[in-house]
Design a protein around this motif. Structure first.
Motif, mmCIF file in Angstrom:
data_model
loop_
_atom_site.group_PDB
_atom_site.id
_atom_site.type_symbol
_atom_site.label_atom_id
_atom_site.label_comp_id
_atom_site.label_asym_id
_atom_site.label_seq_id
_atom_site.Cartn_x
_atom_site.Cartn_y
_atom_site.Cartn_z
ATOM 1 N N ASP A 189 0.827 -1.196 0.000
ATOM 2 C CA ASP A 189 0.000 0.000 0.000
ATOM 3 C C ASP A 189 0.869 1.256 0.000
ATOM 4 O O ASP A 189 2.039 1.206 0.384
ATOM 5 C CB ASP A 189 -0.890 0.030 1.252
ATOM 6 C CG ASP A 189 -1.838 -1.147 1.304
ATOM 7 O OD1 ASP A 189 -2.346 -1.531 0.239
ATOM 8 O OD2 ASP A 189 -2.076 -1.675 2.417
ATOM 9 N N PRO A 190 0.297 2.396 -0.372
ATOM 10 C CA PRO A 190 1.026 3.658 -0.199
ATOM 11 C C PRO A 190 1.315 3.915 1.281
ATOM 12 O O PRO A 190 0.660 3.361 2.162
ATOM 13 C CB PRO A 190 0.051 4.708 -0.755
ATOM 14 C CG PRO A 190 -0.879 3.943 -1.639
ATOM 15 C CD PRO A 190 -1.004 2.589 -1.030
ATOM 16 N N GLY B 262 3.093 2.216 -3.313
ATOM 17 C CA GLY B 262 1.909 1.394 -3.519
ATOM 18 C C GLY B 262 1.984 0.660 -4.839
ATOM 19 O O GLY B 262 2.290 1.244 -5.879
#
Length: 312
Positions: free
Chosen positions: A51-52, A64
């Motif tokens: 994920d970011p 991400g």
């Protein structure tokens, strides 16, 4: 301008760095159709960053894998010949690795269409058996030329190099890794034996250039960019080898604003690049090789443009 005059003016053997909007024929004194272009996209030390980065963190919103996949897809739609490479340390860094053991990372990289990666020290964090367990989810080869796997279960799973053909370009890609002793617990890497990466790089690159007739040789390195000591690094590797055109590095999480140019043993330029860590940046090298009148690729240094894209 004649190409030899252009190269002489550059003073760096035909390697051009920096994104440019000028047509290639203006830059190198040739016609557009005389060039064959290859785009190399690369990452390193992504460390299970699926994920970011979360709100409030230093890199809030950056990285991400979904956004990286979108960028890669966009570039593939724009460019005819693209290689997507990684310089190791795919594992470790977020709970995704603790829960899934690397399965998710390999599945997403496979969906993204990675062409090859090398082994980083953290890719042994679940041990050799843990790595082997996840390899069926990786639809891309792992490359390493300086680890001896003769007494390791990984022997059947790791290859020293791979040759890719993109249009009329033949690219040899190989990997080298850092010494594991003292960095990784013995029980995690088992009987894998570290060998001199300089010697391995020289012998492998020679074979790729001369036996396989590759137009371009790329080293995926997990040695580290540079050190204050005489420890082997990407910069030292570039200076002490022949036949390597590009070194894509990892391990030291080095954010380079632009690639470094290092002259090798034959005083020929080697491009050395690294794009930080955690998938914050997607590295890009646009390589143009010039064809002769018979449409054969000339054995001359490539013209290379570089830029990186922040994944946001």
């Amino acid at each position: 301008m004649k190409r030899r005059d252009f190269i002489k003016k550059l003073g760096i053997g035909g390697v051009v760095l920096g994104a440019s909007t000028l047509p290639l024929e203006i830059l190198a004194g040739g016609r557009q159709e005389d060039f064959v272009k290859l785009t190399i996209l690369h990452t390193n030390d992504t460390h299970s960053r699926i994920d970011p980065f979360p709100a409030g963190s230093k890199y809030e919103g950056l990285g991400g894998m979904a956004k990286r996949a979108h960028l890669v897809k966009q570039i593939r739609n724009e460019e005819e010949h693209v290689l997507l490479l990684d310089a190791g340390d795919i594992f470790q860094g977020t709970p995704y690795f603790n829960v899934y053991g690397g399965e998710l990372e390999f599945k997403l990289m496979s969906e993204m269409g990675y062409d090859a990666t090398t082994l980083g020290n953290h890719d042994f964090d679940a041990g050799v058996d843990g790595l082997i367990k996840q390899l069926p989810f990786a639809k891309f080869p792992f490359l390493n030329a300086n680890y001896n796997f003769d007494d390791s279960p990984l022997q059947q799973h790791i290859q020293p190099y791979k040759v890719f053909e993109k249009g009329t370009i033949k690219i040899g890609v190989f990997g080298v890794g850092i010494e594991l002793e003292g960095l990784v617990p013995d029980k995690l890497y088992g009987n894998i034996k570290y060998q001199d990466p300089i010697q391995a790089a020289n012998s492998t690159a020679y074979a790729l250039k001369n036996d396989w007739d590759c137009d371009l040789v790329v080293c995926l390195s997990h040695l580290g960019y540079s050190y204050k000591s005489n420890k082997v690094s990407d910069l030292i590797l570039a200076q002490t080898t022949e036949n390597v055109d590009i070194i894509i590095g990892g391990h030291t999480h080095t954010f380079l604003d632009k690639p470094m140019i290092v002259n090798n043993l034959n005083n020929q330029p080697v491009v050395v690049n690294q794009v930080g860590w955690a998938g914050i940046n997607l590295g890009r090298l646009d390589v143009s090789l010039i064809k002769d009148k018979k449409k054969n690729l000339k054995k001359i240094p490539p013209v290379i443009f570089s830029k990186k894209t922040i994944v946001k």
